[in-house]
Design an enzyme around this catalytic site. Structure first.
Site, PDB file in Angstrom:
ATOM      1  CD  GLU A  84      -8.228  -1.886   0.089  1.00  0.00           C
ATOM      2  OE1 GLU A  84      -8.957  -2.917  -0.053  1.00  0.00           O
ATOM      3  OE2 GLU A  84      -7.402  -1.419  -0.233  1.00  0.00           O
TER       4      GLU A  84
ATOM      5  CD  GLU B 154     -14.715  -0.982  -3.984  1.00  0.00           C
ATOM      6  OE1 GLU B 154     -13.077  -1.441  -3.407  1.00  0.00           O
ATOM      7  OE2 GLU B 154     -14.784  -1.679  -3.813  1.00  0.00           O
TER       8      GLU B 154
ATOM      9  CG  ASP C  49     -11.617   0.739  -1.737  1.00  0.00           C
ATOM     10  OD1 ASP C  49     -12.103   0.490  -0.646  1.00  0.00           O
ATOM     11  OD2 ASP C  49     -10.908   0.327  -2.538  1.00  0.00           O
TER      12      ASP C  49
END
Length: 316
Positions: free
Chosen positions: A130, A126, A128
């Site tokens: 955010e 992953e 990210d």
């Protein structure tokens, strides 16, 4: 302090599992004046796509409106909303212009990220970005993170204040992922680089991933274990998406086998859109801009969290 959420809930919400182990400062960053560095606009080198051609609705269909290269995601009491790319990719340039929900948005999360959690539930990768609605005030913050091979117990978060108000206009959020490094950029300014060398290699994502854009209720972990949950009387919360740039080594929806950018010997071919010199290393201007962002705006790095890690991750 928020604990790591149940992994099945993570897949349901289609976002990164994240530790939120640091407290937020009450300093408002975009109320201060910043002179931003001059950098090359990498986003100008890629063409935008029609969202319907590149994405499918992943959840909250009734809360998604798509119109050409524009989309709106809504979070209300019924659900959040999320898009997922139709193809999976092994390396590429991934960018979108986002405008975040205005007003009091404690617990609201907008996520722009790459993941293969559905294909590899026990050892997923992953990358990210955010965007976290802040507790007790209107400010937002930027969180970046990297996971590889299901290393969920070692979160590699770094968090930044904004140098602008992300609710008033569209701004660029970009991920570059290639064989050399991962770069996180906001308005073409690098805020973080994760190199594919040395101790970092064990935590470097290596499997094809899909691109997600999601809006959801992160009350349980984004605000001190639910202390400041989403207050729906201020909703509905709307995030707008525009000018998506999605240029990568597509594996045509397959999560296994080499992609069209991979030669038989495992090296990367010239078809990789981010393998050229412009993307192999950061320029002097980009390094200076990243230094500016990290000195002025970074307020948390996992490598400085000695309370969290008795034994620091190897790359620290």
């Amino acid at each position: 302090m928020a604990s790591l959420k149940n992994y099945n809930m993570k897949i349901l919400l289609e976002t990164a599992v994240v530790f939120c182990l640091c407290s937020f400062s009450l300093v408002s960053s975009h109320s201060r004046k910043f002179t931003t560095p001059n950098v090359t606009r990498l986003t100008d080198q890629f063409s935008r796509i029609a969202i319907e051609s590149g994405f499918s609705k992943r959840f909250g269909d009734h809360n998604i409106i798509i119109n050409g290269s524009l989309a709106k995601l809504t979070l209300d009491k019924s659900s959040g909303a999320g898009l997922v790319s139709k193809n999976t990719y092994h390396y590429g340039f991934f960018s979108a212009r986002l405008k975040l929900p205005a007003g009091f948005a404690s617990g609201v999360v907008v996520a722009f990220y790459l993941s293969n959690a559905e294909s590899y539930p026990k050892n997923h990768d992953e990358i990210d970005i955010e965007l976290l609605g802040r507790s007790r005030r209107d400010d937002w913050s930027i969180q970046t993170n990297v996971y590889a091979n299901g290393s969920l117990k070692t979160g590699r978060e770094e968090k930044f204040y904004y140098w602008f108000d992300p609710t008033q206009a569209f701004h660029d959020y970009t991920l570059i992922w290639n064989s050399h490094h991962i770069v996180f950029l906001v308005d073409n300014i690098p805020v973080r680089q994760f190199p594919n060398r040395g101790a970092f290699m064990s935590a470097y994502p290596s499997k094809p991933m899909s691109l997600y854009v999601t809006l959801w209720d992160g009350s349980e972990w984004a605000t001190h274990g639910g202390k400041y949950p989403v207050n729906y009387k201020y909703g509905p919360f709307v995030a707008s998406i525009a000018d998506v740039k999605l240029s990568g080594c597509s594996v045509n929806g397959s999560s296994t086998g080499p992609g069209p950018c991979t030669k038989s010997d495992g090296s990367i071919s010239s078809l990789d859109p981010v393998d050229g010199q412009d993307f192999a290393t950061l320029s002097k201007n980009q390094i200076a801009a990243m230094d500016w962002a990290r000195r002025k705006l970074m307020f948390y790095s996992y490598c400085n969290d000695k309370l969290r890690y008795k034994v620091m991750p190897a790359e620290c």
